[in-house]
Design an enzyme around this catalytic site. Structure first.
Site, PDB file in Angstrom:
ATOM      1  N   THR A  26       0.943  -1.310  -0.114  1.00 10.52           N
ATOM      2  CA  THR A  26      -0.001   0.041  -0.025  1.00 10.52           C
ATOM      3  C   THR A  26       0.806   1.143   0.031  1.00 10.52           C
ATOM      4  O   THR A  26       1.981   1.271   0.464  1.00 10.52           O
ATOM      5  CB  THR A  26      -0.798  -0.119   1.194  1.00 10.52           C
ATOM      6  OG1 THR A  26      -1.810  -1.198   1.199  1.00 10.52           O
ATOM      7  CG2 THR A  26      -1.538   1.231   1.248  1.00 10.52           C
ATOM      8  N   SER A  28       2.104   5.587  -1.987  1.00 11.27           N
ATOM      9  CA  SER A  28       2.231   6.054  -3.077  1.00 11.27           C
ATOM     10  C   SER A  28       3.401   5.470  -4.003  1.00 11.27           C
ATOM     11  O   SER A  28       3.068   5.258  -5.241  1.00 11.27           O
ATOM     12  CB  SER A  28       2.529   7.628  -2.892  1.00 11.27           C
ATOM     13  OG  SER A  28       3.585   7.624  -2.191  1.00 11.27           O
ATOM     14  N   GLY A  80       6.341  -0.791  -0.154  1.00 14.17           N
ATOM     15  CA  GLY A  80       6.982   0.262   0.332  1.00 14.17           C
ATOM     16  C   GLY A  80       7.312   0.344   1.767  1.00 14.17           C
ATOM     17  O   GLY A  80       7.145  -0.558   2.467  1.00 14.17           O
ATOM     18  N   ASP A  82       8.488   3.305   5.326  1.00 15.57           N
ATOM     19  CA  ASP A  82       8.391   4.578   5.778  1.00 15.57           C
ATOM     20  C   ASP A  82       9.925   4.734   6.359  1.00 15.57           C
ATOM     21  O   ASP A  82      10.491   6.028   6.126  1.00 15.57           O
ATOM     22  CB  ASP A  82       7.609   4.847   6.948  1.00 15.57           C
ATOM     23  CG  ASP A  82       6.097   4.606   6.688  1.00 15.57           C
ATOM     24  OD1 ASP A  82       5.645   5.498   5.552  1.00 15.57           O
ATOM     25  OD2 ASP A  82       5.251   3.780   7.082  1.00 15.57           O
ATOM     26  N   LYS A  92       6.730   0.555   8.954  1.00 16.17           N
ATOM     27  CA  LYS A  92       5.833   0.877   7.998  1.00 16.17           C
ATOM     28  C   LYS A  92       4.359   0.989   8.481  1.00 16.17           C
ATOM     29  O   LYS A  92       4.415   0.906   9.926  1.00 16.17           O
ATOM     30  CB  LYS A  92       5.487  -0.899   7.314  1.00 16.17           C
ATOM     31  CG  LYS A  92       6.671  -0.981   6.238  1.00 16.17           C
ATOM     32  CD  LYS A  92       6.442  -2.465   5.506  1.00 16.17           C
ATOM     33  CE  LYS A  92       5.204  -2.552   4.990  1.00 16.17           C
ATOM     34  NZ  LYS A  92       4.682  -1.115   4.118  1.00 16.17           N
ATOM     35  N   GLY A  94       2.677   4.032   7.743  1.00 13.87           N
ATOM     36  CA  GLY A  94       2.235   5.557   7.256  1.00 13.87           C
ATOM     37  C   GLY A  94       0.913   5.599   6.874  1.00 13.87           C
ATOM     38  O   GLY A  94       0.165   6.647   7.026  1.00 13.87           O
ATOM     39  N   GLY A  95       0.620   4.525   6.029  1.00 11.93           N
ATOM     40  CA  GLY A  95      -0.792   4.494   5.483  1.00 11.93           C
ATOM     41  C   GLY A  95      -1.530   3.623   6.215  1.00 11.93           C
ATOM     42  O   GLY A  95      -2.852   3.346   5.545  1.00 11.93           O
ATOM     43  N   GLU A 101      -0.416  -5.823   5.646  1.00 14.01           N
ATOM     44  CA  GLU A 101       0.767  -5.866   5.150  1.00 14.01           C
ATOM     45  C   GLU A 101       1.827  -6.974   5.738  1.00 14.01           C
ATOM     46  O   GLU A 101       2.573  -7.724   5.042  1.00 14.01           O
ATOM     47  CB  GLU A 101       1.632  -4.453   5.278  1.00 14.01           C
ATOM     48  CG  GLU A 101       0.907  -3.468   4.268  1.00 14.01           C
ATOM     49  CD  GLU A 101       1.415  -2.082   4.334  1.00 14.01           C
ATOM     50  OE1 GLU A 101       1.093  -1.238   3.569  1.00 14.01           O
ATOM     51  OE2 GLU A 101       2.207  -1.574   5.667  1.00 14.01           O
ATOM     52  N   LYS A 119      14.144   7.238   2.755  1.00 12.94           N
ATOM     53  CA  LYS A 119      13.575   6.542   3.587  1.00 12.94           C
ATOM     54  C   LYS A 119      14.843   5.843   4.274  1.00 12.94           C
ATOM     55  O   LYS A 119      14.434   4.976   5.236  1.00 12.94           O
ATOM     56  CB  LYS A 119      12.793   5.421   2.998  1.00 12.94           C
ATOM     57  CG  LYS A 119      11.575   5.919   2.302  1.00 12.94           C
ATOM     58  CD  LYS A 119      10.380   6.401   3.142  1.00 12.94           C
ATOM     59  CE  LYS A 119       9.116   7.128   2.350  1.00 12.94           C
ATOM     60  NZ  LYS A 119       8.655   6.171   1.389  1.00 12.94           N
TER      61      LYS A 119
HETATM   62  C1  5RP Z   1       1.418   1.795   4.311  1.00 13.99           C
HETATM   63  C2  5RP Z   1       2.776   1.570   4.337  1.00 13.99           C
HETATM   64  C3  5RP Z   1       3.548   2.352   3.116  1.00 13.99           C
HETATM   65  O1  5RP Z   1       4.423   1.335   2.555  1.00 13.99           O
HETATM   66  C4  5RP Z   1       4.658   3.469   3.747  1.00 13.99           C
HETATM   67  O2  5RP Z   1       3.765   4.306   4.457  1.00 13.99           O
HETATM   68  C5  5RP Z   1       5.251   4.257   2.486  1.00 13.99           C
HETATM   69  O3  5RP Z   1       4.385   4.948   1.676  1.00 13.99           O
HETATM   70  P1  5RP Z   1       4.548   5.648   0.543  1.00 13.99           P
HETATM   71  O4  5RP Z   1       5.273   4.683  -0.510  1.00 13.99           O
HETATM   72  O5  5RP Z   1       3.222   6.579   0.301  1.00 13.99           O
HETATM   73  O6  5RP Z   1       5.962   6.907   0.848  1.00 13.99           O
HETATM   74  O7  5RP Z   1       3.497   1.122   5.418  1.00 13.99           O
HETATM   75  O8  5RP Z   1       0.861   1.296   5.448  1.00 13.99           O
END
Ligand code: 5RP
Length: 215
Positions: A26, A28, A80, A82, A92, A94-95, A101, A119
């Site tokens: 999940t 961007s 991805g 953080d 991880k 942030g989303g 995950e 990161k």
């Molecule tokens: C979501 C996550 C994402 O992988 C993490 O927040 C990175 O996000 P982005 O690719 O938008 O920087 O762990 O729960």
């Protein structure tokens, strides 16, 4: 930054093999991976998604989304992060998709993590550590985290996870023992999952750039 995310997401397609069911994270950076995956969607059997957000994007591209209970173990998971340390241990969540995950990472043979250069850290903890919590345990868990770690838990107000839970972001941690901290926080009643991916780190990290760095 989003250019680096795009380059990382596109590079991850190199790890997709014909006939695979691909675990999809999940965020961007993953959105760029999904868009690149769409171009070879006829070569894969389907995907397992870690969030409603990713499911929507996958389905928009006409990519099949399967239930993990019916697929068995996966060969590949792409997601991805953080933060990422030199041992490929991650923060991880942030989303707010950390629990699903973590489940998919655990079910997968190879976890390819896609990040932009910002990161990369030597020691995890500059990014507040997300912890998914059952709503009624929010205050209890916050008090215990403060007492056990000294970190400051902050309720991510207004956010409800895909599992109907809340998120505490723990600030001011310097995580010198990620495996120990992950295990310790997992023991607090009410904690659903911890956004530390240390016991099961990434296997391969792709840092977006021209060219991407892979380690
Ligand atoms: C979501 C996550 C994402 O992988 C993490 O927040 C990175 O996000 P982005 O690719 O938008 O920087 O762990 O729960």
């Amino acid at each position: 930054m989003s250019e680096a995310k795009r380059l990382a997401g596109e590079k991850a397609v190199d790890y997709v093999e014909d006939g695979m069911i691909v675990g999809v994270g999940t965020g961007s950076t993953v959105a760029f991976f999904i868009d690149a995956l769409a171009k070879i969607k006829d070569r894969i059997r389907g995907t397992v998604s870690s969030s409603e957000q990713s499911t929507k994007r996958l389905q928009m591209h006409g990519i099949e989304v399967l239930d993990l209970n019916s697929t068995g173990p996966l060969s590949l998971y792409v997601d991805g992060a953080d933060e990422c340390d030199p041992h490929k241990r991650l923060i991880k969540g942030g989303g707010a998709a950390l629990t699903r995950e973590k489940i998919i990472a655990e079910a997968s043979e190879k976890f390819v993590c896609i990040i932009d250069p910002a990161k990369r850290v030597d020691v995890l903890g500059r990014f507040p550590l997300p912890v998914e919590v059952i709503p009624m345990a929010r205050s209890l868990v916050a008090r215990q985290i403060l007492a056990k770690t000294g970190g400051q838990p902050v309720w991510r107000d207004g956010v409800v996870t895909d599992n109907g839970n809340v998120v505490l972001d723990v600030h001011n941690l310097s995580i010198t023992d990620p495996v120990g901290l992950e295990a310790m926080l997992n023991q607090i009643p009410g904690v659903v999952s911890v956004g530390l991916f240390a016991r099961r780190p990434a296997d391969i990290v792709i840092v977006g750039g021209e060219p991407p760095v892979v380690y």
